[in-house]
Design a protein around this motif. Structure first.
Motif, PDB file in Angstrom:
ATOM      1  N   ALA A 199     -36.161  86.372  19.390  1.00 49.47           N
ATOM      2  CA  ALA A 199     -35.794  85.590  18.205  1.00 49.47           C
ATOM      3  C   ALA A 199     -35.554  84.124  18.538  1.00 49.47           C
ATOM      4  O   ALA A 199     -35.945  83.229  17.780  1.00 49.47           O
ATOM      5  CB  ALA A 199     -34.548  86.192  17.548  1.00 49.47           C
ATOM      6  N   GLU A 200     -34.918  83.856  19.654  1.00 47.38           N
ATOM      7  CA  GLU A 200     -34.622  82.477  20.035  1.00 47.38           C
ATOM      8  C   GLU A 200     -35.895  81.667  20.252  1.00 47.38           C
ATOM      9  O   GLU A 200     -35.918  80.449  20.034  1.00 47.38           O
ATOM     10  CB  GLU A 200     -33.758  82.458  21.303  1.00 47.38           C
ATOM     11  N   ASP A 201     -36.971  82.332  20.673  1.00 44.34           N
ATOM     12  CA  ASP A 201     -38.253  81.654  20.890  1.00 44.34           C
ATOM     13  C   ASP A 201     -39.113  81.629  19.627  1.00 44.34           C
ATOM     14  O   ASP A 201     -40.259  81.143  19.657  1.00 44.34           O
ATOM     15  CB  ASP A 201     -39.030  82.348  22.013  1.00 44.34           C
ATOM     16  N   GLY A 202     -38.581  82.172  18.530  1.00 41.53           N
ATOM     17  CA  GLY A 202     -39.336  82.171  17.275  1.00 41.53           C
ATOM     18  C   GLY A 202     -40.483  83.161  17.274  1.00 41.53           C
ATOM     19  O   GLY A 202     -41.480  82.960  16.574  1.00 41.53           O
ATOM     20  N   LEU A 203     -40.356  84.269  18.035  1.00 43.48           N
ATOM     21  CA  LEU A 203     -41.404  85.277  18.128  1.00 43.48           C
ATOM     22  C   LEU A 203     -40.891  86.614  17.603  1.00 43.48           C
ATOM     23  O   LEU A 203     -39.680  86.816  17.447  1.00 43.48           O
ATOM     24  CB  LEU A 203     -41.863  85.433  19.576  1.00 43.48           C
ATOM     25  N   LEU A 204     -41.805  87.529  17.338  1.00 49.82           N
ATOM     26  CA  LEU A 204     -41.429  88.901  17.014  1.00 49.82           C
ATOM     27  C   LEU A 204     -42.182  89.863  17.922  1.00 49.82           C
ATOM     28  O   LEU A 204     -43.119  89.466  18.618  1.00 49.82           O
ATOM     29  CB  LEU A 204     -41.673  89.225  15.543  1.00 49.82           C
ATOM     30  N   LEU A 216     -55.885  92.219  22.500  1.00 55.87           N
ATOM     31  CA  LEU A 216     -56.084  91.026  23.313  1.00 55.87           C
ATOM     32  C   LEU A 216     -55.228  89.863  22.804  1.00 55.87           C
ATOM     33  O   LEU A 216     -54.890  89.809  21.615  1.00 55.87           O
ATOM     34  CB  LEU A 216     -57.559  90.601  23.280  1.00 55.87           C
ATOM     35  N   VAL A 217     -54.904  88.981  23.722  1.00 57.44           N
ATOM     36  CA  VAL A 217     -54.219  87.752  23.312  1.00 57.44           C
ATOM     37  C   VAL A 217     -55.127  86.989  22.345  1.00 57.44           C
ATOM     38  O   VAL A 217     -56.320  86.820  22.600  1.00 57.44           O
ATOM     39  CB  VAL A 217     -53.888  86.874  24.535  1.00 57.44           C
ATOM     40  N   ILE A 239     -51.080  87.405  18.393  1.00 62.08           N
ATOM     41  CA  ILE A 239     -50.555  87.918  19.658  1.00 62.08           C
ATOM     42  C   ILE A 239     -50.674  86.846  20.743  1.00 62.08           C
ATOM     43  O   ILE A 239     -51.740  86.266  20.957  1.00 62.08           O
ATOM     44  CB  ILE A 239     -51.320  89.188  20.080  1.00 62.08           C
ATOM     45  N   THR A 240     -49.556  86.588  21.422  1.00 65.80           N
ATOM     46  CA  THR A 240     -49.533  85.567  22.476  1.00 65.80           C
ATOM     47  C   THR A 240     -49.460  86.178  23.880  1.00 65.80           C
ATOM     48  O   THR A 240     -49.807  85.515  24.868  1.00 65.80           O
ATOM     49  CB  THR A 240     -48.335  84.625  22.282  1.00 65.80           C
ATOM     50  N   GLU A 241     -49.004  87.450  23.961  1.00 61.02           N
ATOM     51  CA  GLU A 241     -48.851  88.079  25.286  1.00 61.02           C
ATOM     52  C   GLU A 241     -48.761  89.594  25.109  1.00 61.02           C
ATOM     53  O   GLU A 241     -48.135  90.085  24.163  1.00 61.02           O
ATOM     54  CB  GLU A 241     -47.583  87.545  25.971  1.00 61.02           C
ATOM     55  N   VAL A 255     -45.627  88.267  19.371  1.00 65.32           N
ATOM     56  CA  VAL A 255     -46.406  87.724  18.258  1.00 65.32           C
ATOM     57  C   VAL A 255     -45.775  86.438  17.743  1.00 65.32           C
ATOM     58  O   VAL A 255     -44.566  86.385  17.470  1.00 65.32           O
ATOM     59  CB  VAL A 255     -46.493  88.750  17.104  1.00 65.32           C
ATOM     60  N   LYS A 256     -46.603  85.427  17.602  1.00 64.38           N
ATOM     61  CA  LYS A 256     -46.154  84.167  17.000  1.00 64.38           C
ATOM     62  C   LYS A 256     -46.445  84.219  15.507  1.00 64.38           C
ATOM     63  O   LYS A 256     -47.586  84.454  15.087  1.00 64.38           O
ATOM     64  CB  LYS A 256     -46.894  82.985  17.630  1.00 64.38           C
ATOM     65  N   PRO A 257     -45.433  83.982  14.647  1.00 65.17           N
ATOM     66  CA  PRO A 257     -45.652  84.057  13.198  1.00 65.17           C
ATOM     67  C   PRO A 257     -46.711  83.067  12.726  1.00 65.17           C
ATOM     68  O   PRO A 257     -46.825  81.947  13.250  1.00 65.17           O
ATOM     69  CB  PRO A 257     -44.278  83.705  12.615  1.00 65.17           C
TER      70      PRO A 257
END
Length: 277
Positions: A199-204, A216-217, A239-241, A255-257
């Protein structure tokens, strides 16, 4: 006669004769006499002082007149600048509104079965983990708890509480959120949810991926429509990683929104849609 013998008469006569002689001398020679020069020497500084004083007084009054004129002119210019600035704000507000209306029209063409309500972000609170947006629509606009909130880029989150003329929205990164999702390319069914760690990195987090998953990324993730809160096909993010779970049974992804949550100004509340069971 007493008149001719008085001292006053004698002095007056002497002065008259003296003046006549001086005048005759000046007329005859075209030059100033010593007495006239002397008088001029004494009188000239006084005349200069009086002239300077008069000029000073005139300049002072002229300054205040010009100052008043400049103040009035400056006030007029300030008023004009304020009017121009207001028109500029209205111009950009109109452009901004037009942009959102075009975006809304595009959303309606894409999902004609959705009923949208355009809302402005009027408040934001965050404790570093949980974030809440306050939007300018509420009960009077038929907004309800669990209504989905989107932008033209993708899913923002859901309505968590409703007031008369406002509502509060939790984003997709919130730890309270858990929704059915699918990988757009592979159509693999997964679960997207908020996470304390991300959450702190703005990801889910994307959970329950198979170890042999072809994820895949760069793959995009969208809502599956299951669960009753979110309609099908809303873009969640990218998806970032992709990483293995600590227990080794499955894999998860970060996942980056898709929605720009850090610069959210306006959003669209989906008031009704067809639920997929």
């Amino acid at each position: 006669m007493k008149l001719f013998s008085s001292k006053l008469f004698c002095w007056a006569l002497a002065l008259f004769l003296c003046a006549s002689v001086l005048l005759g001398f000046n007329l005859a020679t075209g030059r100033l006499s010593f007495l006239t020069n002397g008088t001029g020497v004494l009188v000239t500084p006084v005349q200069q002082a009086l002239t300077r004083a008069g000029n000073f007084v005139s300049d002072v009054f002229g300054y205040f007149y010009r100052y008043d004129s400049l103040v009035e002119e400056n006030q007029e210019l300030e008023k004009r600048v304020q009017e121009l600035e207001q028109k500029e704000r209205e111009y950009y507000a109109a452009i901004d509104e037009n942009t959102y209306l075009r975006e809304l029209a595009g959303l309606r063409r894409k999902n004609s079965q959705f009923e949208y309500e355009l809302a402005e972000v009027i408040g934001l609170s965050s404790d570093g983990v949980s974030t809440t947006y306050t939007l300018s629509r509420g009960e009077k606009d038929d907004i309800e708890v669990n209504d989905a909130v989107v932008t033209g880029d993708g899913l923002v989150g859901y309505v968590s509480s409703v007031g008369y003329n406002f509502c509060e929205v939790k984003p997709v990164t919130d730890i309270s959120l858990k929704m059915g999702a699918v990988i757009s390319r592979t159509r693999e069914v997964v679960v997207a949810q908020g996470s304390y760690d991300l959450a702190e990195d703005g990801l889910l987090r994307l959970s329950y991926l198979k170890n042999d998953s072809d994820v895949l990324v760069g793959d995009t993730v969208e809502t599956s429509g299951y669960g009753g809160i979110f309609p099908k096909g809303l873009l969640i993010g990218t998806i970032t990683e992709v990483l293995p779970e600590s227990h080794g049974i499955s894999t998860y992804a970060k996942v980056k929104p898709a929605a720009q949550l850090d610069s959210l100004k306006k959003a669209y509340i989906i008031k009704s849609f067809t639920i997929t069971e």
